[in-house]
Design a protein around this motif. Structure first.
Motif, PDB file in Angstrom:
ATOM      1  N   ARG A 152       0.832  -1.201   0.000  1.00 42.86           N
ATOM      2  CA  ARG A 152       0.000   0.000   0.000  1.00 42.86           C
ATOM      3  C   ARG A 152       0.871   1.257   0.000  1.00 42.86           C
ATOM      4  NH1 ARG A 152      -5.349  -0.651   1.944  1.00 42.86           N
ATOM      5  NH2 ARG A 152      -6.002  -2.790   1.522  1.00 42.86           N
ATOM      6  N   ARG A 153       0.580   2.169  -0.897  1.00 44.92           N
ATOM      7  CA  ARG A 153       1.290   3.438  -0.954  1.00 44.92           C
ATOM      8  C   ARG A 153       0.531   4.566  -0.270  1.00 44.92           C
ATOM      9  NH1 ARG A 153       3.531   3.650  -7.246  1.00 44.92           N
ATOM     10  NH2 ARG A 153       4.754   1.695  -7.145  1.00 44.92           N
ATOM     11  N   ALA A 154      -0.700   4.318   0.081  1.00 44.40           N
ATOM     12  CA  ALA A 154      -1.517   5.354   0.723  1.00 44.40           C
ATOM     13  C   ALA A 154      -0.907   5.741   2.066  1.00 44.40           C
ATOM     14  CB  ALA A 154      -2.938   4.842   0.930  1.00 44.40           C
ATOM     15  N   PRO A 155      -1.087   6.990   2.488  1.00 43.14           N
ATOM     16  CA  PRO A 155      -0.594   7.390   3.810  1.00 43.14           C
ATOM     17  C   PRO A 155      -1.196   6.526   4.908  1.00 43.14           C
ATOM     18  CG  PRO A 155      -1.299   9.303   2.530  1.00 43.14           C
ATOM     19  CD  PRO A 155      -1.751   8.097   1.778  1.00 43.14           C
ATOM     20  N   VAL A 156      -0.400   6.253   5.921  1.00 37.23           N
ATOM     21  CA  VAL A 156      -0.875   5.388   6.993  1.00 37.23           C
ATOM     22  C   VAL A 156      -2.109   5.969   7.678  1.00 37.23           C
ATOM     23  CG1 VAL A 156       0.687   6.402   8.721  1.00 37.23           C
ATOM     24  CG2 VAL A 156      -0.179   4.069   9.030  1.00 37.23           C
ATOM     25  N   LYS A 157      -2.227   7.281   7.733  1.00 36.68           N
ATOM     26  CA  LYS A 157      -3.423   7.864   8.365  1.00 36.68           C
ATOM     27  C   LYS A 157      -4.677   7.472   7.588  1.00 36.68           C
ATOM     28  CE  LYS A 157      -5.483  12.129  10.109  1.00 36.68           C
ATOM     29  NZ  LYS A 157      -6.482  12.537   9.124  1.00 36.68           N
ATOM     30  N   SER A 158      -4.628   7.559   6.264  1.00 37.15           N
ATOM     31  CA  SER A 158      -5.773   7.141   5.452  1.00 37.15           C
ATOM     32  C   SER A 158      -6.041   5.654   5.610  1.00 37.15           C
ATOM     33  CB  SER A 158      -5.519   7.474   3.984  1.00 37.15           C
ATOM     34  OG  SER A 158      -5.317   8.857   3.799  1.00 37.15           O
ATOM     35  N   PHE A 159      -4.977   4.872   5.712  1.00 37.27           N
ATOM     36  CA  PHE A 159      -5.079   3.422   5.836  1.00 37.27           C
ATOM     37  C   PHE A 159      -5.835   3.024   7.101  1.00 37.27           C
ATOM     38  CE2 PHE A 159      -2.912  -0.482   7.527  1.00 37.27           C
ATOM     39  CZ  PHE A 159      -3.475  -1.390   6.644  1.00 37.27           C
ATOM     40  N   ILE A 160      -5.499   3.628   8.234  1.00 33.90           N
ATOM     41  CA  ILE A 160      -6.168   3.233   9.477  1.00 33.90           C
ATOM     42  C   ILE A 160      -7.554   3.859   9.616  1.00 33.90           C
ATOM     43  CG2 ILE A 160      -4.019   2.759  10.696  1.00 33.90           C
ATOM     44  CD1 ILE A 160      -4.354   5.427  12.182  1.00 33.90           C
ATOM     45  N   MET A 161      -7.861   4.860   8.788  1.00 34.50           N
ATOM     46  CA  MET A 161      -9.201   5.432   8.796  1.00 34.50           C
ATOM     47  C   MET A 161     -10.148   4.704   7.842  1.00 34.50           C
ATOM     48  SD  MET A 161      -8.562   9.565   9.070  1.00 34.50           S
ATOM     49  CE  MET A 161     -10.329   9.887   8.937  1.00 34.50           C
ATOM     50  N   ASP A 162      -9.626   3.758   7.073  1.00 32.90           N
ATOM     51  CA  ASP A 162     -10.434   2.961   6.153  1.00 32.90           C
ATOM     52  C   ASP A 162     -11.218   1.934   6.970  1.00 32.90           C
ATOM     53  OD1 ASP A 162     -11.499   1.248   4.264  1.00 32.90           O
ATOM     54  OD2 ASP A 162      -9.617   0.939   3.184  1.00 32.90           O
ATOM     55  N   SER A 163     -12.546   1.969   6.900  1.00 27.69           N
ATOM     56  CA  SER A 163     -13.372   1.085   7.723  1.00 27.69           C
ATOM     57  C   SER A 163     -13.232  -0.382   7.343  1.00 27.69           C
ATOM     58  CB  SER A 163     -14.847   1.498   7.644  1.00 27.69           C
ATOM     59  OG  SER A 163     -15.335   1.370   6.324  1.00 27.69           O
ATOM     60  N   ALA A 164     -12.636  -0.671   6.177  1.00 24.14           N
ATOM     61  CA  ALA A 164     -12.368  -2.065   5.829  1.00 24.14           C
ATOM     62  C   ALA A 164     -11.121  -2.566   6.550  1.00 24.14           C
ATOM     63  CB  ALA A 164     -12.205  -2.215   4.325  1.00 24.14           C
ATOM     64  N   THR A 165     -10.259  -1.650   6.977  1.00 24.93           N
ATOM     65  CA  THR A 165      -9.065  -2.016   7.737  1.00 24.93           C
ATOM     66  C   THR A 165      -9.404  -2.216   9.197  1.00 24.93           C
ATOM     67  OG1 THR A 165      -7.609  -0.790   6.231  1.00 24.93           O
ATOM     68  CG2 THR A 165      -6.757  -1.238   8.435  1.00 24.93           C
ATOM     69  N   VAL A 166     -10.061  -1.231   9.773  1.00 23.18           N
ATOM     70  CA  VAL A 166     -10.529  -1.278  11.154  1.00 23.18           C
ATOM     71  C   VAL A 166     -11.601  -0.209  11.278  1.00 23.18           C
ATOM     72  CG1 VAL A 166      -8.675   0.286  11.905  1.00 23.18           C
ATOM     73  CG2 VAL A 166      -9.868  -1.099  13.601  1.00 23.18           C
ATOM     74  N   VAL A 167     -12.630  -0.468  12.045  1.00 20.01           N
ATOM     75  CA  VAL A 167     -13.715   0.510  12.156  1.00 20.01           C
ATOM     76  C   VAL A 167     -13.434   1.494  13.283  1.00 20.01           C
ATOM     77  CG1 VAL A 167     -15.414  -1.125  11.253  1.00 20.01           C
ATOM     78  CG2 VAL A 167     -15.127  -0.903  13.725  1.00 20.01           C
ATOM     79  N   VAL A 169     -11.776   4.395  13.674  1.00 25.73           N
ATOM     80  CA  VAL A 169     -10.615   5.254  13.881  1.00 25.73           C
ATOM     81  C   VAL A 169     -10.846   6.521  13.058  1.00 25.73           C
ATOM     82  CG1 VAL A 169      -8.104   5.442  13.841  1.00 25.73           C
ATOM     83  CG2 VAL A 169      -9.179   3.219  14.195  1.00 25.73           C
ATOM     84  N   GLY A 170     -11.580   7.456  13.629  1.00 23.83           N
ATOM     85  CA  GLY A 170     -11.904   8.703  12.950  1.00 23.83           C
ATOM     86  C   GLY A 170     -10.722   9.647  12.909  1.00 23.83           C
ATOM     87  N   ASN A 171     -10.955  10.814  12.351  1.00 19.53           N
ATOM     88  CA  ASN A 171      -9.878  11.768  12.089  1.00 19.53           C
ATOM     89  C   ASN A 171      -9.123  12.183  13.350  1.00 19.53           C
ATOM     90  OD1 ASN A 171      -8.428  13.387  10.242  1.00 19.53           O
ATOM     91  ND2 ASN A 171      -9.602  15.179  10.845  1.00 19.53           N
ATOM     92  N   ILE A 172      -9.854  12.525  14.384  1.00 19.87           N
ATOM     93  CA  ILE A 172      -9.215  12.954  15.636  1.00 19.87           C
ATOM     94  C   ILE A 172      -8.384  11.824  16.234  1.00 19.87           C
ATOM     95  CG2 ILE A 172      -9.635  13.673  18.017  1.00 19.87           C
ATOM     96  CD1 ILE A 172     -12.135  15.122  17.005  1.00 19.87           C
TER      97      ILE A 172
END
Length: 271
Positions: A152-167, A169-172
């Motif tokens: 994955r090349r996406a930033p890790v912040k976007s990665f952990i905010m993806d609900s398919a990765t984990v639900v 984990v919002g922006n804050i």
């Protein structure tokens, strides 16, 4: 927008009042929510018994012996238990009325929340089927993050905010967990080692557990089931603190935009 800790705080607040109660019906004052409310919902719910009040991601699940209400608070929604028969206010769009005279009242100024009815297994519902694990469950682990992030090349912040990765984990909470883990939010997800994902997974759990314990984050629109704000904002290290000193090294906190979301980080502590 209410996030997982705010929804969990709401769930804990309303569950004791709803569990094992008989539903008298549904009072619908405004059906034009994010999706129109089923006009037959009052008939479906009348006489049903609430068997449990659970949560999946940011959905509140009011389970009955006939089916389940999936309730989403949207951008500005809140749920409160009304026990004194007070008159509805301007944005009180829905009442779930109980036989004991109490009601669960939904207030949503922006009308971006919604409620859906299903009689099918919850795991098969299209709003729930593709969701990742709950962050405070045993199904969520560093090993899962590491395996899913490879390539994955996406930033890790976007990665952990993806609900398919984990639900949940919002922006804050993403900004706060990455700060505590010492990981720069722009670092590509696929370039993070397992050892660092172990640190990040632990910090995600820590931040969300603390936010739930303290009642969620005080946001412009959020109120819990008693109408009171959350207090976790008093514990934020970096979020919305651009220009202020880092609590660890005193460097100025920076603000950036990642995937159209405001992101806060320490340029020294996070690599």
């Amino acid at each position: 927008m209410p996030e997982l800790p705010e929804v969990e705080t709401t769930r804990r607040g309303v569950a004791p009042f709803l569990s094992e109660q008989i539903i008298r019906g549904l009072v619908l004052r405004e059906s034009r929510l994010r999706w129109p409310v089923d006009p037959g919902l009052d008939r479906r719910l009348g006489g049903a018994r609430v068997t449990a009040v659970n949560r999946r991601a940011k959905y509140l699940l009011v389970e009955t012996d006939r089916g389940c209400l999936l309730w989403h608070l949207g951008m500005s929604g809140s749920l409160r238990i009304i026990t004194d028969g007070r008159a509805p206010e301007k944005h009180d769009h829905v009442d779930l009325v109980l036989e004991n005279g109490h009601c669960l009242r939904f207030n949503d100024p922006r009308r971006f929340g919604f409620l859906l009815w299903t009689e099918a297994p919850l795991a098969e519902h299209p709003r729930l089927a593709a969701l990742g694990p709950e962050p405070l469950s045993e199904d969520f682990s560093a090993e899962r993050l590491y395996a899913r992030s490879r390539g994955r090349r996406a930033p890790v912040k976007s990665f952990i905010m993806d609900s398919a990765t984990v639900v949940g984990v919002g922006n804050i909470y993403a900004s706060e967990a990455l700060f505590l883990a010492g990981i720069h939010p722009r670092r590509p997800a696929g370039r993070i080692a397992l050892a660092r994902y172990r640190q990040l997974a632990a910090r995600i759990k820590q931040v969300l557990a603390a936010a739930i314990e303290q009642g969620g984050t005080t946001l412009r629109d959020f109120r819990d089931s008693d109408g009171m704000p959350g207090y976790f904002s008093q514990s934020l290290n970096v979020y919305d603190r651009a220009g202020e000193p880092c609590p660890q090294c005193a460097a100025a906190i920076r603000r950036a935009v990642i995937a159209q979301r405001a992101t806060y980080f320490c340029p020294r502590c996070q690599r």
